[in-house]
Motif scaffolding. Structure first.
Motif, mmCIF file in Angstrom:
data_model
loop_
_atom_site.group_PDB
_atom_site.id
_atom_site.type_symbol
_atom_site.label_atom_id
_atom_site.label_comp_id
_atom_site.label_asym_id
_atom_site.label_seq_id
_atom_site.Cartn_x
_atom_site.Cartn_y
_atom_site.Cartn_z
ATOM 1 N N GLU A 156 0.257 4.659 -1.803
ATOM 2 C CA GLU A 156 0.706 3.712 -0.779
ATOM 3 C C GLU A 156 1.833 4.338 0.040
ATOM 4 N N ALA A 157 1.775 4.189 1.365
ATOM 5 C CA ALA A 157 2.831 4.709 2.226
ATOM 6 C C ALA A 157 4.141 3.981 1.986
ATOM 7 N N ASP A 158 4.053 2.693 1.700
ATOM 8 C CA ASP A 158 5.233 1.879 1.400
ATOM 9 C C ASP A 158 5.007 1.188 0.054
ATOM 10 N N PRO A 159 5.206 1.918 -1.062
ATOM 11 C CA PRO A 159 4.869 1.345 -2.366
ATOM 12 C C PRO A 159 5.669 0.091 -2.704
ATOM 13 N N GLU A 160 6.936 0.061 -2.343
ATOM 14 C CA GLU A 160 7.748 -1.113 -2.654
ATOM 15 C C GLU A 160 7.291 -2.316 -1.841
ATOM 16 N N GLY A 161 7.042 -2.084 -0.543
ATOM 17 C CA GLY A 161 6.584 -3.173 0.308
ATOM 18 C C GLY A 161 5.239 -3.719 -0.146
ATOM 19 N N TYR A 162 4.331 -2.816 -0.516
ATOM 20 C CA TYR A 162 3.012 -3.251 -0.977
ATOM 21 C C TYR A 162 3.140 -4.094 -2.242
ATOM 22 N N PHE A 163 3.935 -3.603 -3.195
ATOM 23 C CA PHE A 163 4.091 -4.317 -4.467
ATOM 24 C C PHE A 163 4.656 -5.721 -4.221
ATOM 25 N N LYS A 164 5.691 -5.809 -3.421
ATOM 26 C CA LYS A 164 6.336 -7.099 -3.192
ATOM 27 C C LYS A 164 5.420 -8.072 -2.457
ATOM 28 N N SER A 165 4.572 -7.537 -1.583
ATOM 29 C CA SER A 165 3.649 -8.425 -0.863
ATOM 30 C C SER A 165 2.628 -9.038 -1.809
#
Length: 540
Positions: free
Chosen positions: A469-478
């Motif tokens: 994921e390019a934005d792993p934290e953002g993906y997880f939180k979403s």
């Protein structure tokens, strides 16, 4: 038939084999040659029969010798040199009978004896090669919690590989684990043997607590012991000064305990342990690494060291992530097992399917006393449908015939927290978050039913998702924000190793030690001791 009957004396036979002379004097013509070869071949076949793979190896080669010809001189020398290092590797030296084999080379008189010796050398080689490459013990027979699958080498591959190798010393050396951890532990074994030979680390520290500003014999003993252990430069101060405070802190860090620089009861108990006690941890650690030989520990993997209560991601031999953990309690089947598998997915907002053992041993008795007990957990039937508790007569059931399962829906209070990490295995073990954070503050963290609670679960998820994921934290939180149970597959599954090392090297090259939480090291060392592994240096 004796060697002298063939017109060659024993001394000449031995000299030709050990010095590498040509074997032409033994190549006679006609009946004499046939008689000579049949004696050797028969002896080889009889001795090799103890190991079917070895018997097949010799038969396929027409019972040609592997060790007792002039051409085999470098092979013999390399193998005996390897046997000389068996003790340094923590192996059961007597199992390979090196001195007996050397003596037999010096005393050989007949072709039958030569055949017996050739096959005996091969048997010793197979035993040593198996032990150095995959361990001297069968762990499942010693502790039921060690369920690691061990890759034992193929005897035919060992024999044919050595036969074909133009560099036998290198071939033999490459059978041992190539992990830097293994090399560091071998060095630690040699260092401890030297300490044992010279009387250890000095007198025990006779005190209950020592701290900054203290002075006297106890401080001197503590200082001297830490100097011998390599934590402090040599000095003659009788005061607990800044240098001693820092040395104690470093020692505490290496023990995985609170590093306050004060030598309290727990710290002093560890400092007073003998080199022999520490050697036991080293020997068991060497054996455990041999069990893991063949696994690729260079590529990315997750390393969960149970007695260290940590989980790490290792990339190209270097730690890239670390978190504290809580592991299974030291009780019955709740001890976390040792094995390797592959992490394939994580589940965000997981529900908790309560294990059958917990359902019938813990929750059923509670519900028999009070049907509303543990009301945050659903009762479900065989089709996964929720069942109203008031419709169930709990007193009518026992642990064997209780027909329901239990499930806790996703929530902040879920026993698995907000994420779990799955590497499907027969033992139903996984890593997961937990709402109970206080236990991570303790030094000894063995409290779970067997699964591994992670202190930094979100950060672990980000580290794993970063590969896809390019934005792993953002993906997880979403995904987390939806509240829905969601399975996220790892595009590149990651090997995970649940291990049990009470001795291991750190980045500074020192050996760190941990307590034997489950008593597994004690059982394994007892087995190594019974097999003939020596604690201290061997004496002639």
């Amino acid at each position: 038939m004796t060697a002298s009957c063939l017109g060659v004396g024993r001394a000449a036979l031995v000299a030709m084999m050990m010095a590498g002379a040509a074997m032409a004097p033994f190549v006679a013509a006609g009946p004499a040659r046939a008689q000579m070869l049949s004696g050797f071949a028969q002896a080889v076949a009889e001795t090799a029969a103890a190991e079917p793979a070895l018997a097949a190896f010799y038969a396929a080669r027409g019972h040609a010798p592997l060790w007792t010809t002039a051409e085999a001189a470098s092979r013999r020398a390399a193998f005996f040199a390897a046997l000389d290092q068996a003790d340094a590797n923590g192996l059961p030296v007597a199992r390979y009978r090196a001195e007996e084999l050397r003596a037999r080379f010096a005393a050989i008189e007949t072709e039958r004896e030569r055949g017996q010796l050739d096959a005996a050398m091969s048997l010793a080689y197979l035993a040593w090669a198996r032990d150095i490459s995959s361990g001297a013990l069968e762990p499942k027979k010693i502790d039921a919690g060690i369920v690691r699958e061990i890759r034992r080498p193929d005897p035919q591959a060992l024999l044919n590989g050595l036969l074909a190798s133009p560099a036998p010393a290198r071939f033999l050396r490459d059978l041992a684990p190539k992990s830097p951890r293994y090399a560091a532990l071998v060095k630690a074994r040699l260092d401890l043997q030297a300490e044992i030979a010279t009387g250890g680390w000095g007198p025990e520290v006779a005190a209950k607590r020592l701290g900054p500003g203290d002075s006297g014999p106890g401080v001197i003993a503590l200082r001297d012991r830490l100097i011998r252990m390599g934590y402090l430069r040599r000095s003659v101060s009788a005061t607990y000064d800044g240098d001693l405070h820092r040395a104690v802190q470093t020692y505490q860090l290496d023990q995985g305990i609170k590093a306050d620089g004060v030598a309290g009861e727990g710290t002093l108990a560890r400092i007073n342990r003998t080199p022999e006690e520490r050697m036991k941890s080293i020997l068991v650690a060497l054996e455990r690494l041999r069990w893991m030989n063949g696994l690729d520990l260079g590529k990315r993997h997750i390393w969960v060291n149970l007695p260290d209560f940590t989980a790490r991601i290792v990339d190209d031999g270097k730690m890239s992530f670390e978190t504290v953990t809580v592991v299974g309690m030291n009780q019955g089947d709740r001890r976390t097992p040792e094995f390797s598998d592959v992490m394939e997915m994580m589940v965000i907002n997981p529900s908790w399917s309560v294990p059958r053992s917990i359902t019938v041993k813990e929750y059923l008795p509670m519900m028999q006393r009070n049907p509303g007990a543990a009301g945050h957990i659903q009762l479900v039937d065989s089709r996964g449908r929720a069942v109203a508790r008031e419709s169930v007569n709990f007193a009518a059931y026992n642990a064997r015939n209780f027909p329901f399962a239990m499930r806790q829906p996703p929530s902040n209070g879920n026993a698995l927290g907000l994420v779990k990490f799955l590497f499907p295995n027969p033992y139903n073990i996984y890593l997961h978050d937990t709402p109970s954070k206080s236990l991570f503050q303790k030094d000894v963290r063995a409290f779970s039913h067997g699964c591994i609670r992670v202190g930094r679960p979100f950060d672990l998820a980000y580290a794993l998702l970063a590969a896809q994921e390019a934005d792993p934290e953002g993906y997880f939180k979403s995904v987390l924000k939806t509240g829905a149970e969601t399975t996220v597959k790892l595009r590149d599954p990651v090997p995970v190793h649940l291990v049990y090392f009470t001795a291991f090297p750190n980045a500074q090259g020192r050996i760190e030690y941990r307590d034997d939480v489950y008593g597994r090291d004690a059982a394994l060392f007892a087995a190594l001791d019974k097999a003939g592994v020596a604690l201290g240096p061997l004496t002639n």
